[in-house]
Write an enzyme that holds these catalytic residues in place. Structure first.
Site, PDB file in Angstrom:
ATOM      1  N   LYS A   1      38.878  42.410  30.668  1.00 12.59           N
ATOM      2  CA  LYS A   1      38.677  41.049  31.193  1.00 12.59           C
ATOM      3  C   LYS A   1      37.405  40.452  30.592  1.00 12.59           C
ATOM      4  O   LYS A   1      37.380  39.287  30.196  1.00 12.59           O
ATOM      5  CB  LYS A   1      38.567  41.081  32.725  1.00 12.59           C
ATOM      6  CG  LYS A   1      39.917  41.305  33.407  1.00 12.59           C
ATOM      7  CD  LYS A   1      39.774  41.617  34.882  1.00 12.59           C
ATOM      8  CE  LYS A   1      41.131  41.963  35.483  1.00 12.59           C
ATOM      9  NZ  LYS A   1      41.057  42.461  36.854  1.00 12.59           N
TER      10      LYS A   1
ATOM     11  N   GLN B   1      36.869  43.372  41.701  1.00  9.70           N
ATOM     12  CA  GLN B   1      37.922  44.296  41.268  1.00  9.70           C
ATOM     13  C   GLN B   1      38.339  45.196  42.434  1.00  9.70           C
ATOM     14  O   GLN B   1      37.501  45.826  43.079  1.00  9.70           O
ATOM     15  CB  GLN B   1      37.396  45.147  40.085  1.00  9.70           C
ATOM     16  CG  GLN B   1      38.407  46.135  39.535  1.00  9.70           C
ATOM     17  CD  GLN B   1      39.628  45.456  38.907  1.00  9.70           C
ATOM     18  OE1 GLN B   1      39.502  44.432  38.235  1.00  9.70           O
ATOM     19  NE2 GLN B   1      40.801  46.014  39.149  1.00  9.70           N
TER      20      GLN B   1
ATOM     21  N   ASP C   1      40.714  35.036  41.505  1.00  7.41           N
ATOM     22  CA  ASP C   1      41.961  35.782  41.660  1.00  7.41           C
ATOM     23  C   ASP C   1      42.901  35.164  42.685  1.00  7.41           C
ATOM     24  O   ASP C   1      44.032  35.623  42.858  1.00  7.41           O
ATOM     25  CB  ASP C   1      41.641  37.227  42.069  1.00  7.41           C
ATOM     26  CG  ASP C   1      41.954  38.201  40.954  1.00  7.41           C
ATOM     27  OD1 ASP C   1      42.803  37.880  40.098  1.00  7.41           O
ATOM     28  OD2 ASP C   1      41.365  39.290  40.941  1.00  7.41           O
TER      29      ASP C   1
END
Ligand code: NDP
Length: 289
Positions: A53, A97, A120
């Protein structure tokens, strides 16, 4: 029939090129899109994802801040970090994460991210917007699957979409996306899970079958409708290397289109995360996402 391969790598490259152009236009107006990633602990798979990422951010002109914390980090410290990132005007997107270590309450942490910086799309506010058909940003993997279908010209309107898996990060938000009235959606959606009585009965009537199960080759040939499109989200490490949730060899003889693993959904997830970050940056300038 030999299925057409839906090339997630190539489609993700197109999306990344578009994102790079958008990032450069924002930069020219004095706003460099910025993404802060927060990684807690030593999970090897999480480190691989976060590394790719960060690399992808650099390639498209998104500034990245890396916060790698030890597994023992107290929840209060994590919350303080999120408060600082929420207050930092250079940070437009925040990615935490998952999974987080066991002593951390995942929901408390996800709830703490400012919904306007939720790269996200996992904050309850953004999930609510998604459900009501007015998403700000949609979770990256489901958004990536929808984009794959659109750019591969797979007809979704009126299609029977069967999603196997009901996780909060893939199955449920994907169902919420596909059921909306609009392009790349308007489908009749069924969500299956371990409580489903006759899984094969459902999968066999899917025009679009999405496997997000986390079990290598759980979807076998006889479970697939001839001519359907099969989207394999699974990433399973086996003695034979990385494999999906679908028996690819068998499925590609039956389906008309299929995503490979690797090189299918995975690259799209990262591309959509970048797109979400640029969208959030654009919104700080008062422009629509
Ligand atoms: P979860 O483990 O959170 O969810 C798995 C789902 O599959 C659950 O809803 C579970 O049902 C269901 N399930 C498990 N076994 C069966 C079965 N035999 N029959 C029917 N349903 C079953 O997984 P995730 O959604 O997080 O991930 C799924 C897979 O996708 C994993 O391999 C993961 O690595 C991969 N992944 C890939 C991404 C990418 O970018 N390519 C991104 C995210 C995930 P129940 O709820 O009843 O337990």
């Amino acid at each position: 029939m030999t299925a057409e391969i839906i090339d997630g790598k190539a489609i993700a490259k197109q999306v990344r090129e578009e994102v790079a152009q958008e990032a450069s236009a924002l930069d020219a107006n004095g706003v460099t899109p910025g993404l802060a990633t927060v990684l807690v602990g030593d999970d090897p798979a999480s480190h691989v994802y976060v590394r790719s990422k960060r690399k992808a951010c650099a390639e498209v002109g998104i500034k990245a801040w890396d916060h790698d914390l030890p597994a023992s980090t107290p929840q209060a410290e994590l919350v303080e970090l999120l408060d600082r990132l929420n207050a930092d005007p250079q940070v437009h997107g925040i990615l935490v994460q998952l999974p987080l270590p066991e002593h951390v309450d995942e929901q408390v942490v996800l709830d703490r991210v400012d919904p306007a910086k939720d790269a996200d799309g996992f904050h309850p506010y953004n999930l609510g917007r998604l459900l009501s058909g007015e998403p700000v940003v949609a979770p990256a993997t489901p958004a990536g699957i929808q984009e794959l279908l659109i750019r591969s010209n797979v007809e979704t309107s009126g299609a029977e979409v069967v999603v196997v898996g009901r996780s909060n990060i893939v199955g449920k938000p994907l169902a919420a996306l596909m059921v909306q009235k609009g392009p790349g959606a308007n489908a009749t959606v069924t969500v299956c899970h371990t409580g489903t009585r006759d899984l094969e009965m459902h999968t066999r009537r899917a025009d679009i079958l999405v496997a997000a199960i986390g079990r290598a080759k759980a979807i076998t040939g006889p479970m697939i409708k001839p001519g359907s499109a099969v989207i394999d989200v699974g990433i399973n490490r086996t003695d034979d290397g990385l494999v999906g949730d679908v028996d690819f060899e068998a499925a590609s003889e039956i389906a008309s289109a299929i995503t490979p693993v690797p090189g299918g959904v995975g690259p799209m997830t990262i591309a959509m995360l970048l797109r979400n970050t640029v969208k959030l940056a654009r919104r700080t300038m008062g422009q629509p996402g």
